[in-house]
Design a protein around this motif. Structure first.
Motif, short mmCIF file in Angstrom:
data_model
loop_
_atom_site.label_atom_id
_atom_site.label_comp_id
_atom_site.label_asym_id
_atom_site.label_seq_id
_atom_site.Cartn_x
_atom_site.Cartn_y
_atom_site.Cartn_z
N MET A 82 3.32 -30.78 -49.30
CA MET A 82 2.87 -30.75 -47.97
C MET A 82 1.94 -31.58 -47.28
N LYS A 83 0.86 -31.67 -48.17
CA LYS A 83 -0.10 -32.62 -47.66
C LYS A 83 0.38 -33.84 -47.71
N LYS A 84 1.25 -34.22 -48.50
CA LYS A 84 1.76 -35.94 -48.35
C LYS A 84 2.53 -36.17 -47.16
N SER A 85 3.14 -35.12 -46.81
CA SER A 85 4.06 -35.17 -45.64
C SER A 85 3.19 -34.99 -44.55
N LEU A 86 2.12 -34.47 -44.43
CA LEU A 86 1.05 -34.54 -43.22
C LEU A 86 0.28 -35.83 -43.32
N LEU A 87 0.06 -36.36 -44.32
CA LEU A 87 -0.57 -37.56 -44.56
C LEU A 87 0.28 -38.59 -44.01
N VAL A 88 1.53 -38.64 -44.22
CA VAL A 88 2.70 -39.48 -43.82
C VAL A 88 2.58 -39.77 -42.20
N PHE A 89 2.69 -38.30 -41.98
CA PHE A 89 2.92 -38.12 -40.14
C PHE A 89 1.58 -38.76 -39.81
N LEU A 90 0.50 -38.46 -39.99
CA LEU A 90 -0.59 -38.78 -39.46
C LEU A 90 -0.54 -40.60 -39.78
N VAL A 91 -0.48 -40.96 -40.71
CA VAL A 91 -0.53 -42.62 -40.57
C VAL A 91 0.77 -43.07 -39.69
N ILE A 92 1.86 -42.65 -39.80
CA ILE A 92 2.90 -42.95 -38.77
C ILE A 92 2.36 -43.02 -37.17
N PHE A 93 1.82 -41.70 -36.90
CA PHE A 93 1.19 -41.52 -35.81
C PHE A 93 0.07 -42.43 -35.23
N GLY A 94 -0.76 -42.59 -36.28
CA GLY A 94 -1.98 -43.65 -35.99
C GLY A 94 -1.22 -45.02 -35.83
N MET A 95 -0.29 -45.37 -36.58
CA MET A 95 0.22 -46.80 -36.06
C MET A 95 0.81 -46.89 -34.99
N VAL A 96 1.44 -45.71 -34.49
CA VAL A 96 1.99 -45.82 -32.95
C VAL A 96 1.13 -45.62 -31.95
N LEU A 97 -0.01 -44.93 -32.37
CA LEU A 97 -1.13 -44.75 -31.20
C LEU A 97 -1.97 -45.93 -30.90
N VAL A 98 -2.48 -46.61 -32.19
CA VAL A 98 -3.56 -47.40 -32.01
C VAL A 98 -3.06 -48.67 -31.10
N PRO A 99 -2.05 -48.98 -31.23
CA PRO A 99 -1.70 -50.17 -30.23
C PRO A 99 -1.34 -49.94 -28.88
N THR A 100 -1.29 -48.52 -28.55
CA THR A 100 -1.12 -47.98 -27.23
C THR A 100 -2.57 -48.08 -26.35
N VAL A 101 -3.50 -48.27 -27.22
CA VAL A 101 -4.92 -48.02 -26.20
C VAL A 101 -5.16 -48.90 -25.22
N GLY A 102 -4.36 -50.28 -25.03
CA GLY A 102 -4.68 -51.07 -24.01
C GLY A 102 -3.43 -50.97 -22.78
N PHE A 103 -2.59 -50.19 -23.28
CA PHE A 103 -1.38 -50.08 -22.27
C PHE A 103 -1.91 -49.21 -20.71
N ALA A 104 -1.14 -49.51 -19.72
CA ALA A 104 -1.44 -48.80 -18.61
C ALA A 104 -0.96 -47.54 -18.64
N ALA A 105 -1.30 -46.65 -17.81
CA ALA A 105 -1.15 -45.27 -17.62
C ALA A 105 0.48 -45.02 -17.39
N SER A 106 0.65 -43.81 -17.78
CA SER A 106 2.07 -43.35 -17.76
C SER A 106 2.34 -43.21 -16.19
N PRO A 107 3.48 -43.11 -15.86
CA PRO A 107 3.97 -42.84 -14.48
C PRO A 107 3.59 -41.70 -13.88
N TRP A 108 3.58 -40.63 -14.90
CA TRP A 108 3.60 -39.16 -14.09
C TRP A 108 2.36 -39.05 -13.61
N THR A 109 1.06 -39.87 -14.34
CA THR A 109 -0.27 -39.40 -14.08
C THR A 109 -0.72 -39.83 -12.60
N GLU A 110 0.31 -40.57 -11.62
CA GLU A 110 -0.02 -40.82 -10.35
C GLU A 110 0.45 -39.38 -9.50
N LYS A 111 0.93 -38.28 -10.05
CA LYS A 111 1.11 -37.08 -9.11
C LYS A 111 -0.02 -36.49 -8.98
#
Length: 110
Positions: A1-30
Motif C-alpha cells: 500500500m505504501k509503495k503504491s501511494l509513493l509511486v502515485f505521489l511521484v507520478i503526480f509530482g512529475m505531472v504537477l511540477v512542469p505545470t507551474v508556469g502554465f496559463a490558467a484553465s479556461p473555466w477560471t474565467e467564469k
C-alpha cells in the motif's frame, strides 16, 4: 500500500511540477461559483476521456511541422498521461475552485 501511494505521489509530482508556469484553465474565467464548478467538471471530463488522443495527434503534428516523428511519440506519451491525470484531478475536485493548469489547456477536440 505504501509503495503504491509513493509511486502515485511521484507520478503526480512529475505531472504537477512542469505545470507551474502554465496559463490558467479556461473555466477560471467564469463569474459565478456554480459556473466555475460546471466548467471545471466539463474541462476535467474532456481531458480525462480525451487525453489518449494525444498519442496520435502529437506524432502527426511533429511530423507535419518538424519532420520528427520520434519526438512526437515521446511528446504524445507525456501529454496523454498529463491530460488524463490532470482531467481526473479536475473531475474529482470540481466543487473546489482550485486550478491546476494543464499544458496547452488540455485536449483540443475541435
Amino acid at each position: 500500500m505504501k509503495k503504491s501511494l509513493l509511486v502515485f505521489l511521484v507520478i503526480f509530482g512529475m505531472v504537477l511540477v512542469p505545470t507551474v508556469g502554465f496559463a490558467a484553465s479556461p473555466w477560471t474565467e467564469k463569474t459565478t461559483c456554480w459556473d466555475k464548478a460546471v466548467g471545471k467538471l466539463d474541462f476535467g471530463l474532456k481531458n480525462l476521456l480525451g487525453g489518449w488522443t494525444a498519442l496520435f495527434t502529437e506524432p502527426y503534428h511533429h511530423h507535419a511541422n518538424v519532420g520528427d516523428v520520434f519526438t512526437g511519440i515521446g511528446s504524445g506519451l507525456y501529454r496523454s498521461l498529463s491530460y488524463t491525470l490532470g482531467g481526473a484531478i479536475h473531475a474529482v475536485t470540481f466543487p473546489i475552485p482550485l486550478d491546476i493548469p494543464i499544458q496547452d489547456n488540455g485536449v483540443n477536440l475541435e
